[in-house]
Write a protein that holds these residues in place. Structure first.
Motif, PDB file in Angstrom:
ATOM      1  N   ILE A 140     -13.317  -0.302  -2.347  1.00 53.46           N
ATOM      2  CA  ILE A 140     -13.701  -1.633  -1.877  1.00 53.46           C
ATOM      3  C   ILE A 140     -15.129  -1.987  -2.316  1.00 53.46           C
ATOM      4  O   ILE A 140     -15.449  -3.153  -2.572  1.00 53.46           O
ATOM      5  CB  ILE A 140     -13.584  -1.736  -0.334  1.00 53.46           C
ATOM      6  N   PHE A 141     -15.989  -0.980  -2.467  1.00 53.66           N
ATOM      7  CA  PHE A 141     -17.381  -1.250  -2.853  1.00 53.66           C
ATOM      8  C   PHE A 141     -17.493  -1.753  -4.300  1.00 53.66           C
ATOM      9  O   PHE A 141     -18.491  -2.368  -4.662  1.00 53.66           O
ATOM     10  CB  PHE A 141     -18.242   0.000  -2.663  1.00 53.66           C
ATOM     11  N   LYS A 142     -16.472  -1.492  -5.113  1.00 57.86           N
ATOM     12  CA  LYS A 142     -16.535  -1.943  -6.515  1.00 57.86           C
ATOM     13  C   LYS A 142     -16.352  -3.456  -6.637  1.00 57.86           C
ATOM     14  O   LYS A 142     -16.724  -4.052  -7.635  1.00 57.86           O
ATOM     15  CB  LYS A 142     -15.455  -1.223  -7.345  1.00 57.86           C
ATOM     16  N   VAL A 143     -15.748  -4.075  -5.613  1.00 56.30           N
ATOM     17  CA  VAL A 143     -15.572  -5.532  -5.665  1.00 56.30           C
ATOM     18  C   VAL A 143     -16.478  -6.240  -4.665  1.00 56.30           C
ATOM     19  O   VAL A 143     -16.506  -7.475  -4.626  1.00 56.30           O
ATOM     20  CB  VAL A 143     -14.098  -5.931  -5.392  1.00 56.30           C
ATOM     21  N   ALA A 144     -17.190  -5.469  -3.843  1.00 58.79           N
ATOM     22  CA  ALA A 144     -18.003  -6.074  -2.776  1.00 58.79           C
ATOM     23  C   ALA A 144     -19.316  -6.634  -3.330  1.00 58.79           C
ATOM     24  O   ALA A 144     -19.935  -6.061  -4.231  1.00 58.79           O
ATOM     25  CB  ALA A 144     -18.289  -5.044  -1.698  1.00 58.79           C
ATOM     26  N   ASP A 145     -19.740  -7.765  -2.762  1.00 53.51           N
ATOM     27  CA  ASP A 145     -21.063  -8.319  -3.081  1.00 53.51           C
ATOM     28  C   ASP A 145     -22.130  -7.638  -2.235  1.00 53.51           C
ATOM     29  O   ASP A 145     -23.267  -7.475  -2.672  1.00 53.51           O
ATOM     30  CB  ASP A 145     -21.059  -9.828  -2.811  1.00 53.51           C
ATOM     31  N   MET A 172     -14.933 -10.080   5.111  1.00 48.82           N
ATOM     32  CA  MET A 172     -15.577  -8.837   5.535  1.00 48.82           C
ATOM     33  C   MET A 172     -14.501  -7.781   5.743  1.00 48.82           C
ATOM     34  O   MET A 172     -13.648  -7.915   6.625  1.00 48.82           O
ATOM     35  CB  MET A 172     -16.367  -9.059   6.830  1.00 48.82           C
ATOM     36  N   ALA A 173     -14.511  -6.754   4.918  1.00 49.17           N
ATOM     37  CA  ALA A 173     -13.524  -5.671   4.992  1.00 49.17           C
ATOM     38  C   ALA A 173     -14.136  -4.512   5.772  1.00 49.17           C
ATOM     39  O   ALA A 173     -15.094  -3.887   5.320  1.00 49.17           O
ATOM     40  CB  ALA A 173     -13.139  -5.217   3.592  1.00 49.17           C
ATOM     41  N   VAL A 174     -13.575  -4.224   6.934  1.00 44.23           N
ATOM     42  CA  VAL A 174     -14.135  -3.184   7.808  1.00 44.23           C
ATOM     43  C   VAL A 174     -13.149  -2.025   7.911  1.00 44.23           C
ATOM     44  O   VAL A 174     -12.007  -2.216   8.353  1.00 44.23           O
ATOM     45  CB  VAL A 174     -14.422  -3.755   9.214  1.00 44.23           C
ATOM     46  N   GLY A 175     -13.575  -0.868   7.460  1.00 42.88           N
ATOM     47  CA  GLY A 175     -12.686   0.296   7.507  1.00 42.88           C
ATOM     48  C   GLY A 175     -11.505   0.179   6.566  1.00 42.88           C
ATOM     49  O   GLY A 175     -10.451   0.762   6.806  1.00 42.88           O
ATOM     50  N   ILE A 192     -17.535 -14.460  -1.269  1.00 44.21           N
ATOM     51  CA  ILE A 192     -18.441 -13.356  -0.934  1.00 44.21           C
ATOM     52  C   ILE A 192     -17.630 -12.278  -0.221  1.00 44.21           C
ATOM     53  O   ILE A 192     -16.893 -12.570   0.723  1.00 44.21           O
ATOM     54  CB  ILE A 192     -19.600 -13.825  -0.034  1.00 44.21           C
ATOM     55  N   ILE A 193     -17.764 -11.048  -0.694  1.00 48.42           N
ATOM     56  CA  ILE A 193     -17.044  -9.927  -0.082  1.00 48.42           C
ATOM     57  C   ILE A 193     -18.063  -8.955   0.503  1.00 48.42           C
ATOM     58  O   ILE A 193     -18.994  -8.520  -0.187  1.00 48.42           O
ATOM     59  CB  ILE A 193     -16.159  -9.200  -1.114  1.00 48.42           C
ATOM     60  N   VAL A 194     -17.879  -8.641   1.777  1.00 43.39           N
ATOM     61  CA  VAL A 194     -18.744  -7.678   2.469  1.00 43.39           C
ATOM     62  C   VAL A 194     -17.879  -6.486   2.859  1.00 43.39           C
ATOM     63  O   VAL A 194     -16.782  -6.666   3.401  1.00 43.39           O
ATOM     64  CB  VAL A 194     -19.365  -8.305   3.733  1.00 43.39           C
ATOM     65  N   ALA A 195     -18.339  -5.293   2.576  1.00 48.08           N
ATOM     66  CA  ALA A 195     -17.545  -4.094   2.889  1.00 48.08           C
ATOM     67  C   ALA A 195     -18.330  -3.173   3.806  1.00 48.08           C
ATOM     68  O   ALA A 195     -19.533  -2.950   3.606  1.00 48.08           O
ATOM     69  CB  ALA A 195     -17.182  -3.361   1.594  1.00 48.08           C
ATOM     70  N   ILE A 196     -17.633  -2.641   4.807  1.00 46.21           N
ATOM     71  CA  ILE A 196     -18.220  -1.625   5.702  1.00 46.21           C
ATOM     72  C   ILE A 196     -17.278  -0.435   5.673  1.00 46.21           C
ATOM     73  O   ILE A 196     -16.108  -0.534   6.060  1.00 46.21           O
ATOM     74  CB  ILE A 196     -18.351  -2.162   7.144  1.00 46.21           C
TER      75      ILE A 196
END
Length: 321
Positions: free
Chosen positions: A293-298, A262-265, A281-285
């Protein structure tokens, strides 16, 4: 002719044997492993269990403590015996010191930090792909000389299933090693708190989106609720010093491969993505919808972390009662 694998770290050696088996199959050769150290004789079974057909053993008192010059000398002797076409070396701290010295001794090329390996069957060449120019491009490299050497970072390839029924050939290599004119005066064990981030199955990671160090407590609370380990991007560890470098994920930090990241900020610069893009699984906030980061996020949440994190924490607390 063989494919030869070496790492002083048995976990990494097992990963390399998995990939080495595939390469040896394409070349139609055996898979060999080098076992170097002091008192290592008798540990060949660990390497057979993960696919080695032959294990070359150099058991010598001069191999403790570790000096890269001595290991390169011992590996060069193994190469004389095994005559490998391809050599894979684990890109651990010690492996990264040993590989270039071995390549120099053999007058061979060395592809450092390969992330993908394949064989050009027609030319019997090892083709290595690796990040270059701060991971902005992928370089494809091959060596015109043999043996062809590549170093591979831990967790780049999956460890194959263990098979303790496998047997193989043991070759003891006699060497006359010169003890370097250096002495280790003192060894201090590095203190590691909690789980090593490379071993974590769940990681919550922070970036420059956090305004001050005290705000990391929100992420620590979230990590505690889901049993995650705290990670961070380069600025948090290297520039701001808000977290020790043990938490740093990225090209120059630690390479991780958790079940959930989970990538936050975190904006998602290429240097950071190079260290975590293999997460299952990649989660981005992030409040910037255009953040890389959203291009690799699930899964992605476009929003202010100062609103999203408290909401997530309150929800998880309510579920736990």
């Amino acid at each position: 002719m063989t494919v030869l694998v070496f790492s002083e770290n048995m976990e990494v050696a097992a990963e390399l044997l998995g990939k080495g088996k595939e390469l040896a199959g394409e070349l139609g050769t055996k898979l060999a492993a080098a076992l170097l150290g002091t008192g290592v004789k008798g540990k060949e079974g660990e390497l057979f269990a993960y696919g080695a057909d032959v294990v070359y053993v150099v058991d010598h008192p001069a191999l403790t403590p570790f000096f890269p010059e001595t290991y390169a000398d011992a590996l060069a002797k193994v190469v004389e015996e095994a005559k490998p076409e391809v050599i894979l070396i684990g890109a651990t701290k010690r492996g990264k010191e040993t590989a270039p010295r071995l390549a120099t001794k053999l007058n061979a090329g060395c592809a450092a930090g390969a992330t993908n390996l394949r064989i050009d069957k027609e030319k019997r060449l090892l083709i290595a792909e690796r990040p270059a120019i701060s991971a902005m491009v992928v370089a494809t490299e091959y060596s015109k000389t043999k043996p062809q050497i590549a170093t591979v970072a831990p967790r780049t390839f999956e460890k194959p299933p263990r098979d303790d029924s496998r047997k193989g050939e043991v070759v003891e290599v006699k060497v006359d090693l010169t003890v370097p004119e250096k002495k280790v005066l003192e060894l201090k064990k590095k203190e590691v708190k909690g789980i090593k981030i490379e071993d974590a199955e769940l990681i919550t990671s922070c970036g420059r989106g956090f305004r001050k160090k005290e705000d990391l407590k929100m992420l620590e609370e979230l990590a505690s609720l889901i049993g995650a380990t705290l990670g961070c991007s380069r600025p948090i560890a290297a520039d701001l010093k808000w977290l020790p470098e043990d938490h740093w994920v990225g090209l120059s930090g630690h390479k991780v491969k958790p079940k959930m990241y989970m990538a936050v900020g975190i904006s998602g610069q290429v240097q950071h993505l190079a260290g975590m893009r293999d997460s299952k699984i990649i989660v981005a906030i992030n409040k910037d919808p255009e953040a890389p980061i959203f291009k690799v996020a699930d899964y992605g949440i476009v929003g202010d972390l100062y609103q999203v994190l408290p909401a997530l924490i309150n929800y998880l607390k309510s579920r736990k009662g």
